[in-house]
Design a protein around this motif. Structure first.
Motif, PDB file in Angstrom:
ATOM      1  N   PHE A  82      63.477  70.520  15.830  1.00 20.27           N
ATOM      2  CA  PHE A  82      62.659  71.495  16.539  1.00 20.27           C
ATOM      3  C   PHE A  82      62.672  72.855  15.854  1.00 20.27           C
ATOM      4  N   ASN A  83      61.560  73.569  16.037  1.00 23.02           N
ATOM      5  CA  ASN A  83      61.465  74.975  15.662  1.00 23.02           C
ATOM      6  C   ASN A  83      60.930  75.709  16.880  1.00 23.02           C
ATOM      7  N   SER A 130      70.425  72.629  22.013  1.00 28.42           N
ATOM      8  CA  SER A 130      69.280  71.864  21.529  1.00 28.42           C
ATOM      9  C   SER A 130      69.325  70.434  22.045  1.00 28.42           C
ATOM     10  N   ASP A 186      67.565  73.176  16.443  1.00 31.28           N
ATOM     11  CA  ASP A 186      66.349  73.965  16.674  1.00 31.28           C
ATOM     12  C   ASP A 186      66.479  75.226  15.846  1.00 31.28           C
TER      13      ASP A 186
END
Length: 276
Positions: free
Chosen positions: A127-128, A119, A36
């Motif tokens: 993911f962000n 994460s 992430d």
């Protein structure tokens, strides 16, 4: 797949995935990750980069940056089904395709161990800050994560999986931490057939389940259970890697109607997840 200690592997890690992109020239599309970027969780990320080269991103100890290990040449048949894998042992990373290792170059010094983070494990994206990005446009089946006692899977062992995936599952010195056959055909759960119950959630399941057969045919060759619902499509739960039905709590309204052991033919035994 929710983060847990089974998936926080710091060394002797093998990750592999059968994948088929919908284009021969995908652009930065992720196969599997524990990453992430917005939250500085950078354990690892496995994808095809902008030049159709295999890439692994590995985070530093603090998670604020990552080293990139990239294949030295582009992959020419990304729109065909291939077995992609990467291994990590004491700072050495090896990329492979269909059981053959690929020369690669690192952008900097590779850490000697992986740094666990919070994460979730993701398939088909990373993911962000919790939002999906680098989304894959294509099909994924039979994702495996192995944790070795003191080693990773060798080229020969990965080749044996490529040649006969259903006959080559367990290896000496290796623990199958998670395995996602992604052959359920419907529903919102991807079942972990390793026996560790690290089941995951399929987002936008209704639009992502495809109608084409899984070309690895794990449900047909290894067995699956069928759970039916009065008004929804049946779910085909893959057997465990021991060749026996998984013990699960089915979704509400579903009940098991049959166990189909290896080779026990059943129409539409599996369909693929089509990420898009």
């Amino acid at each position: 797949v929710s983060d847990n200690t089974d998936l926080d592997i710091t060394d002797n890690l093998t990750v592999m995935v059968w994948a088929k992109y919908n284009s021969a020239t995908p652009l930065n599309e992720t196969m599997v990750a524990k990453h992430d970027i917005g939250l500085n969780y950078r354990e690892y990320l496995f994808r095809v980069g902008s030049s159709q080269k295999l890439q692994v991103y590995i985070g530093d100890d603090g998670g604020s940056s990552a080293v990139v290990i990239e294949s030295d040449f582009s992959i020419s048949d990304l729109d065909s089904l291939n077995l992609y894998a990467w291994t990590f042992k004491s700072g050495e990373v090896v990329l492979s395709r269909n059981g053959i290792s690929i020369d690669s170059t690192a952008s900097g010094g590779v850490p000697t161990s992986l740094t666990p983070n919070l994460s979730d494990l993701s398939i088909g994206c990373f993911f962000n800050s919790g939002s999906k990005t680098s989304i894959m446009d294509g099909q994924v089946v039979d994702v495996r994560i192995y944790a070795g006692t003191s080693s990773v899977l060798t080229d020969a062992e990965i080749l044996s999986i490529y040649q006969n995936p259903s006959a080559n599952i367990n290896f000496d010195g290796q623990t199958l931490a998670a395995r996602y056959k992604l052959a359920e055909g419907s529903g919102e759960i991807c079942y972990d057939s390793s026996g560790n119950n690290n089941h995951g959630t399929i987002e936008n399941a209704a639009s992502n389940w495809g109608v084409t057969q899984d070309l690895v045919h794990s449900n047909f060759l290894e067995g699956h259970s069928i759970y039916e619902h009065a008004s929804s499509d049946p779910i085909r739960v893959p057997f465990g890697s021991d060749g026996q039905p998984l013990s699960i709590t089915p979704p509400a309204g579903y009940s098991k109607t049959s166990d189909n052991y290896a080779g026990d033919y059943h129409n539409d035994a599996e369909t693929t997840v089509d990420f898009n």
